[in-house]
Design a protein around this motif. Structure first.
Motif, PDB file in Angstrom:
ATOM      1  N   GLY A 151       6.647  26.928 -46.949  1.00 21.09           N
ATOM      2  CA  GLY A 151       6.653  28.047 -46.011  1.00 21.09           C
ATOM      3  C   GLY A 151       5.924  29.258 -46.550  1.00 21.09           C
ATOM      4  O   GLY A 151       5.185  29.937 -45.826  1.00 21.09           O
ATOM      5  N   VAL A 152       6.102  29.525 -47.843  1.00 20.39           N
ATOM      6  CA  VAL A 152       5.450  30.679 -48.468  1.00 20.39           C
ATOM      7  C   VAL A 152       3.946  30.440 -48.608  1.00 20.39           C
ATOM      8  O   VAL A 152       3.132  31.324 -48.312  1.00 20.39           O
ATOM      9  N   ALA A 153       3.572  29.242 -49.052  1.00 22.17           N
ATOM     10  CA  ALA A 153       2.148  28.936 -49.238  1.00 22.17           C
ATOM     11  C   ALA A 153       1.393  29.000 -47.910  1.00 22.17           C
ATOM     12  O   ALA A 153       0.283  29.546 -47.838  1.00 22.17           O
ATOM     13  N   SER A 154       2.001  28.458 -46.854  1.00 21.11           N
ATOM     14  CA  SER A 154       1.364  28.527 -45.530  1.00 21.11           C
ATOM     15  C   SER A 154       1.173  29.977 -45.100  1.00 21.11           C
ATOM     16  O   SER A 154       0.141  30.340 -44.524  1.00 21.11           O
ATOM     17  N   ALA A 155       2.177  30.799 -45.391  1.00 15.73           N
ATOM     18  CA  ALA A 155       2.098  32.215 -45.024  1.00 15.73           C
ATOM     19  C   ALA A 155       0.985  32.929 -45.780  1.00 15.73           C
ATOM     20  O   ALA A 155       0.347  33.845 -45.249  1.00 15.73           O
ATOM     21  N   ILE A 156       0.748  32.516 -47.010  1.00 12.87           N
ATOM     22  CA  ILE A 156      -0.330  33.120 -47.803  1.00 12.87           C
ATOM     23  C   ILE A 156      -1.681  32.864 -47.136  1.00 12.87           C
ATOM     24  O   ILE A 156      -2.522  33.765 -47.029  1.00 12.87           O
ATOM     25  N   PHE A 157      -1.879  31.644 -46.658  1.00 11.99           N
ATOM     26  CA  PHE A 157      -3.131  31.340 -45.949  1.00 11.99           C
ATOM     27  C   PHE A 157      -3.232  32.148 -44.655  1.00 11.99           C
ATOM     28  O   PHE A 157      -4.288  32.702 -44.331  1.00 11.99           O
ATOM     29  N   ARG A 158      -2.124  32.220 -43.926  1.00 12.26           N
ATOM     30  CA  ARG A 158      -2.140  32.961 -42.660  1.00 12.26           C
ATOM     31  C   ARG A 158      -2.403  34.446 -42.884  1.00 12.26           C
ATOM     32  O   ARG A 158      -3.033  35.105 -42.052  1.00 12.26           O
TER      33      ARG A 158
END
Length: 332
Positions: A151-158
């Motif tokens: 969830g955190v890694a996806s948010a970093i890309f977003r």
């Protein structure tokens, strides 16, 4: 370069940015919902008790995944604000603090859940499904970090407007889960544990892909190497100020689901929970567009706020509300 166009996109026209960010997010969430439906279909083949067991675990799991997504939302908001302000160093540090929080939260809650899983299930009224629920939950919660980190890694890309890779990562999870479910459940004869292992392995693969992009390929706008980490209590607090309200939203829905499950057990039996679990997979599809919009506006508004561009901030909020309302009306 792609990273430059992403930054230009989220710092440009907020309306276009919201649409460009929201559509891939909706697609990725649709894939997740489809794999949840497929998961229910395969587990249902093991019997009503097995599907009901997943129904008992899902609300608790969603709270903890919601916590991961909340930390991701906090990181997303912070990073976007620093990008908008042109402060790349602080944006890097915000991303690293998000990952640090993911580690801390995962360790704490993994220990708590693994120790108190049985009494929690008994309190929820798992009854005859408790063995199924334990077989499933010990595996899922044992790898909680994988889901929180995802969830955190996806948010970093977003946060830097890179929805393509955020979507690919989620698609990898969904597609692999759909493929692995029947193999682990039936071919390898792992039963309900197989469903859990399929979910875990799919998430691990997605995390490995995202980690490669972050630390292997290193072509992001952000540089999340340890040299850029400078511990900041304020940054932790700033993240939690976004993460906690976001998590509470998941908590409310999960508590409601737990209450409904308990009422269904009292009124009928665990078969009713199985039916409810399967039907809710379909109902949740209607929420996808609104969640996609909410995720998109978090980045766009964060960038506008960081840049002190209050007109874009106002536009992003009003446009998202109007678009969300229109979609809600269209969906009935």
């Amino acid at each position: 370069m792609a990273k430059s166009s992403n930054i230009e996109m989220i710092t440009g026209d907020p309306k276009k940015a919201i649409v460009k960010l929201a559509l891939p997010m909706m697609l990725s969430m649709l894939l997740i919902m489809l794999y949840n439906i497929a998961d229910s279909i395969w587990v249902a083949g093991l019997g009503a008790d097995a599907l009901a067991a997943v129904g008992f675990i899902t609300p608790l799991f969603m709270v903890l995944v919601g916590l991961g997504n909340g930390i991701g939302a906090g990181a997303n908001s912070l990073i976007a604000r620093y990008i908008g302000a042109g402060n790349r160093d602080q944006a890097n540090n915000a991303g690293l603090h998000g990952i640090l929080l993911a580690i801390i939260v995962s360790v704490i809650f993994t220990i708590i859940i693994e120790v108190f899983m049985v009494p929690i299930l008994q309190m929820m009224g798992a009854g005859s499904t408790i063995q199924y629920a334990m077989d499933y939950s010990y595996i899922i919660f044992g790898f909680l970090f994988v889901f929180v980190y995802s969830g955190v890694a996806s948010a970093i890309f977003r946060s830097e407007g890179d929805m393509r890779r955020a979507t690919i990562a989620i698609a990898v999870t969904a597609i692999m889960n759909i493929i692995l479910d029947p193999i682990f459940i039936y071919v390898l004869n792992f039963g309900i544990s197989g469903a859990a292992w399929a979910t875990v392995f799919s998430a691990i693969l997605s995390c490995l892909v995202m980690s490669y992009w972050i630390w292997g390929k290193k072509d992001l706008y952000l540089d999340l190497t340890l040299k850029n980490f400078k511990y900041s209590t304020k940054m932790i607090i700033d993240n939690l100020q976004v993460a906690i309200p976001s998590t509470l939203e998941s908590l409310v829905f999960s508590i409601l689901a737990i209450i409904i499950n308990s009422m269904l057990v009292m009124a009928a039996d665990t078969t009713a929970v199985a039916v409810y679990t399967a039907s809710m997979r379909i109902v949740q599809l209607a929420m996808i567009p609104l969640i996609g919009l909410g995720t998109a506006v978090l980045t766009v508004a964060g960038v506008a706020y960081g840049a002190r561009n209050y007109q874009n901030l106002k536009t992003s909020h009003s446009y998202a509300i109007k678009l969300g309302f229109a979609i809600s009306i269209a969906l009935g």
